[in-house]
Design a protein around this motif. Structure first.
Motif, PDB file in Angstrom:
ATOM      1  N   UNK A 136       0.960  -1.062   0.150  1.00  0.00           N
ATOM      2  CA  UNK A 136       0.261   0.318   0.084  1.00  0.00           C
ATOM      3  C   UNK A 136       0.722   1.128   0.897  1.00  0.00           C
ATOM      4  N   UNK A 137       1.492   1.565  -1.351  1.00  0.00           N
ATOM      5  CA  UNK A 137       2.459   2.482  -1.230  1.00  0.00           C
ATOM      6  C   UNK A 137       1.670   4.101  -1.213  1.00  0.00           C
ATOM      7  N   UNK A 138       1.988   4.805  -0.873  1.00  0.00           N
ATOM      8  CA  UNK A 138       1.797   6.132  -1.030  1.00  0.00           C
ATOM      9  C   UNK A 138       1.208   6.736  -1.689  1.00  0.00           C
ATOM     10  N   UNK A 139       0.297   7.681  -2.276  1.00  0.00           N
ATOM     11  CA  UNK A 139      -0.164   8.257  -3.444  1.00  0.00           C
ATOM     12  C   UNK A 139       1.053   9.979  -3.412  1.00  0.00           C
ATOM     13  N   UNK A 140       2.136   9.413  -4.435  1.00  0.00           N
ATOM     14  CA  UNK A 140       2.582  10.823  -4.291  1.00  0.00           C
ATOM     15  C   UNK A 140       4.465  10.565  -5.478  1.00  0.00           C
ATOM     16  N   UNK A 151       7.840   7.863  -9.151  1.00  0.00           N
ATOM     17  CA  UNK A 151       7.119   8.022  -8.240  1.00  0.00           C
ATOM     18  C   UNK A 151       7.321   7.620  -6.732  1.00  0.00           C
ATOM     19  N   UNK A 152       6.978   7.130  -5.693  1.00  0.00           N
ATOM     20  CA  UNK A 152       6.953   5.838  -4.059  1.00  0.00           C
ATOM     21  C   UNK A 152       7.104   5.441  -4.953  1.00  0.00           C
ATOM     22  N   UNK A 153       7.109   4.116  -5.847  1.00  0.00           N
ATOM     23  CA  UNK A 153       7.213   2.497  -6.134  1.00  0.00           C
ATOM     24  C   UNK A 153       8.154   2.413  -7.019  1.00  0.00           C
ATOM     25  N   UNK A 154       9.201   3.447  -6.580  1.00  0.00           N
ATOM     26  CA  UNK A 154      10.569   3.317  -7.500  1.00  0.00           C
ATOM     27  C   UNK A 154      10.920   3.608  -6.128  1.00  0.00           C
ATOM     28  N   UNK A 155      11.257   3.747  -4.744  1.00  0.00           N
ATOM     29  CA  UNK A 155      12.244   5.201  -3.618  1.00  0.00           C
ATOM     30  C   UNK A 155      13.192   3.233  -3.594  1.00  0.00           C
ATOM     31  N   UNK A 172      12.130 -16.916  22.704  1.00  0.00           N
ATOM     32  CA  UNK A 172      11.069 -17.413  22.781  1.00  0.00           C
ATOM     33  C   UNK A 172       9.887 -15.918  21.978  1.00  0.00           C
ATOM     34  N   UNK A 173      10.279 -14.629  22.045  1.00  0.00           N
ATOM     35  CA  UNK A 173      10.043 -13.787  21.470  1.00  0.00           C
ATOM     36  C   UNK A 173      10.392 -12.992  20.843  1.00  0.00           C
ATOM     37  N   UNK A 174      11.133 -13.575  19.940  1.00  0.00           N
ATOM     38  CA  UNK A 174      12.803 -13.311  19.173  1.00  0.00           C
ATOM     39  C   UNK A 174      11.457 -12.791  17.551  1.00  0.00           C
ATOM     40  N   UNK A 175      11.802 -11.232  17.035  1.00  0.00           N
ATOM     41  CA  UNK A 175      11.002 -10.860  16.028  1.00  0.00           C
ATOM     42  C   UNK A 175      12.212 -11.162  14.930  1.00  0.00           C
ATOM     43  N   UNK A 176      12.055 -10.978  14.107  1.00  0.00           N
ATOM     44  CA  UNK A 176      12.917 -11.324  12.612  1.00  0.00           C
ATOM     45  C   UNK A 176      13.261 -10.032  12.319  1.00  0.00           C
ATOM     46  N   UNK A 177      13.957  -9.435  11.946  1.00  0.00           N
ATOM     47  CA  UNK A 177      14.040  -7.852  10.978  1.00  0.00           C
ATOM     48  C   UNK A 177      15.139  -8.088  10.201  1.00  0.00           C
ATOM     49  N   UNK A 178      14.441  -7.374   9.059  1.00  0.00           N
ATOM     50  CA  UNK A 178      14.980  -7.176   7.507  1.00  0.00           C
ATOM     51  C   UNK A 178      15.112  -5.307   7.122  1.00  0.00           C
ATOM     52  N   UNK A 179      16.318  -5.195   7.433  1.00  0.00           N
ATOM     53  CA  UNK A 179      16.803  -3.566   7.447  1.00  0.00           C
ATOM     54  C   UNK A 179      17.149  -3.330   5.837  1.00  0.00           C
ATOM     55  N   UNK A 180      16.399  -2.801   4.588  1.00  0.00           N
ATOM     56  CA  UNK A 180      17.588  -1.780   3.812  1.00  0.00           C
ATOM     57  C   UNK A 180      16.968  -0.224   3.686  1.00  0.00           C
ATOM     58  N   UNK A 181      18.555   0.138   3.562  1.00  0.00           N
ATOM     59  CA  UNK A 181      18.494   1.301   3.265  1.00  0.00           C
ATOM     60  C   UNK A 181      19.362   2.222   2.162  1.00  0.00           C
ATOM     61  N   UNK A 182      18.712   2.426   1.327  1.00  0.00           N
ATOM     62  CA  UNK A 182      19.109   2.798  -0.485  1.00  0.00           C
ATOM     63  C   UNK A 182      18.792   4.443  -0.636  1.00  0.00           C
ATOM     64  N   UNK A 183      19.619   4.849  -2.166  1.00  0.00           N
ATOM     65  CA  UNK A 183      18.724   6.394  -1.786  1.00  0.00           C
ATOM     66  C   UNK A 183      17.920   5.903  -3.130  1.00  0.00           C
ATOM     67  N   UNK A 184      16.576   7.597  -2.643  1.00  0.00           N
ATOM     68  CA  UNK A 184      15.723   7.454  -3.192  1.00  0.00           C
ATOM     69  C   UNK A 184      15.645   7.313  -4.393  1.00  0.00           C
ATOM     70  N   UNK A 185      15.612   6.210  -4.963  1.00  0.00           N
ATOM     71  CA  UNK A 185      15.390   6.177  -6.934  1.00  0.00           C
ATOM     72  C   UNK A 185      16.742   6.297  -7.441  1.00  0.00           C
TER      73      UNK A 185
END
Length: 336
Positions: A136-140, A151-155, A172-185
């Motif tokens: 559900x991308x923001x419209x912008x 488009x935000x879809x290519x961020x 026992x309550x560990x969440x799995x996290x994936x983090x990715x950062x990049x230049x926007x577009x």
């Protein structure tokens, strides 16, 4: 280019409102475990109260295809995907380091970290696991100082990209996290995009589906086989979960009503992992079903049921995304 995510829609709850550039998506919020980089705006979010998800186990690819991971960690639970755009003027490395330091301070246990030459990892991730499919991308737009817009879809992009995967939380309550950062577009925007995926362990709500023995019989009559959608196993495990009882009850009732029926119980897997391991897994799961039906309280004659494991030899869908892989991980009842 629209990058698509790996998640099949099972029990999906997603935000459908839109946000203007620079404004948070209405109704969306930071995940309690991970707050945003200061000054960032929340561009899009998807929350599934219970779903299946997969993350890379390591930044390694099949030799025959560099865009297919050698191993995935497949999980089930509450899945939250969020994308942020950091304020202009912040370097991608600065955003990355702040997230990394905050996670480490909170007790994050990394499975792997990629900080250099991560382009192939990005392409494998976006092509095989499709992290923003159905998002559900923001419209912008992501704008540039000169007035150009993307488009935000290519961020999310491969430029200056970095990724980490690991766990956060108490045993026992560990969440799995994936983090990715990049230049926007791309570099012309002067902006940085961050994707945060959190998969929290959570039991699926049960008792929402009833299994009709007549439906099993109809499937056997029509095709000679029927997929047993009410059998549940933890990822990589062979023990039947308690919520499988309704399916076992229906199978036992069918076999009792047709004393002459003999059947194969056939296990299937997706194509993730080695074939030999999947063959053993599929057979062991089929054997677990036979064992359950021949034991009390059902006590079906063991001579009527034979277990077989076909691994990934008989797919019913493509293995290119999680939705297809989920269909291929199944146990079938096949009339002999």
């Amino acid at each position: 280019m629209l990058h698509r995510s790996m998640l099949a829609a099972l029990l999906l709850a997603a935000f459908t409102a839109h946000a203007a550039p620079g404004a948070d998506l209405p109704g969306a919020a930071d995940h309690p475990l991970i707050k945003r980089f200061a000054g960032s705006w929340l561009a899009g979010q998807r929350v599934a109260d219970w779903d299946a998800a997969a993350v890379p186990a390591a930044p390694e690819y099949q030799k025959a295809d560099k865009y297919k991971f050698k191993e995935l960690v497949e999980l089930e639970g509450k899945v939250t995907q969020t994308v942020y755009i950091a304020p202009r003027g912040k370097a991608a490395l600065e955003v990355w380091r702040n997230y990394q330091q905050a996670l480490n301070a909170a007790g994050f246990k990394p499975r792997f970290v990629c900080e250099r030459d991560c382009s192939d990892l990005y392409f494998a991730w976006t092509r095989q696991l499709q992290p923003t499919k159905g998002f559900v991308w923001a419209k912008g737009d992501v704008d540039t100082p000169t007035g150009s817009r993307y488009s935000l879809t290519s961020a999310l992009a491969h430029d200056d990209g970095r990724m980490l995967v690991g766990t956060l939380g108490k045993p026992g309550q560990q969440a799995t996290v994936l983090l990715y950062t990049s230049l926007a577009a791309n570099a012309t925007t002067g902006l940085v995009a961050t994707y945060v995926q959190v998969i929290e362990p959570k039991a699926m709500a049960t008792g929402q589906v009833t299994v009709d023995p007549a439906a099993l019989q109809a499937g056997l009559a029509a095709e000679g086989r029927v997929t047993l959608t009410g059998l549940f196993f933890d990822t990589g495990r062979t023990e039947l979960k308690p919520e499988s009882q309704a399916q076992l009850d229906a199978m036992a009732e069918l076999l009792k009503s047709q004393p002459a029926l003999k059947a194969w119980i056939v296990g299937h897997t997706d194509n993730v992992g080695g074939f030999e391991a999947n063959e053993k897994l599929s057979l062991a799961r089929a054997q677990a079903v036979v064992a359950a039906l021949t034991a009390a309280p059902y006590k079906v004659d063991a001579r009527r049921l034979t277990a077989r494991g076909l691994a990934s030899l008989a797919p019913v869908a493509g293995n290119g995304d999680e939705a297809g892989r989920a269909k291929n991980r199944r146990v079938e009842l096949v009339a002999q």
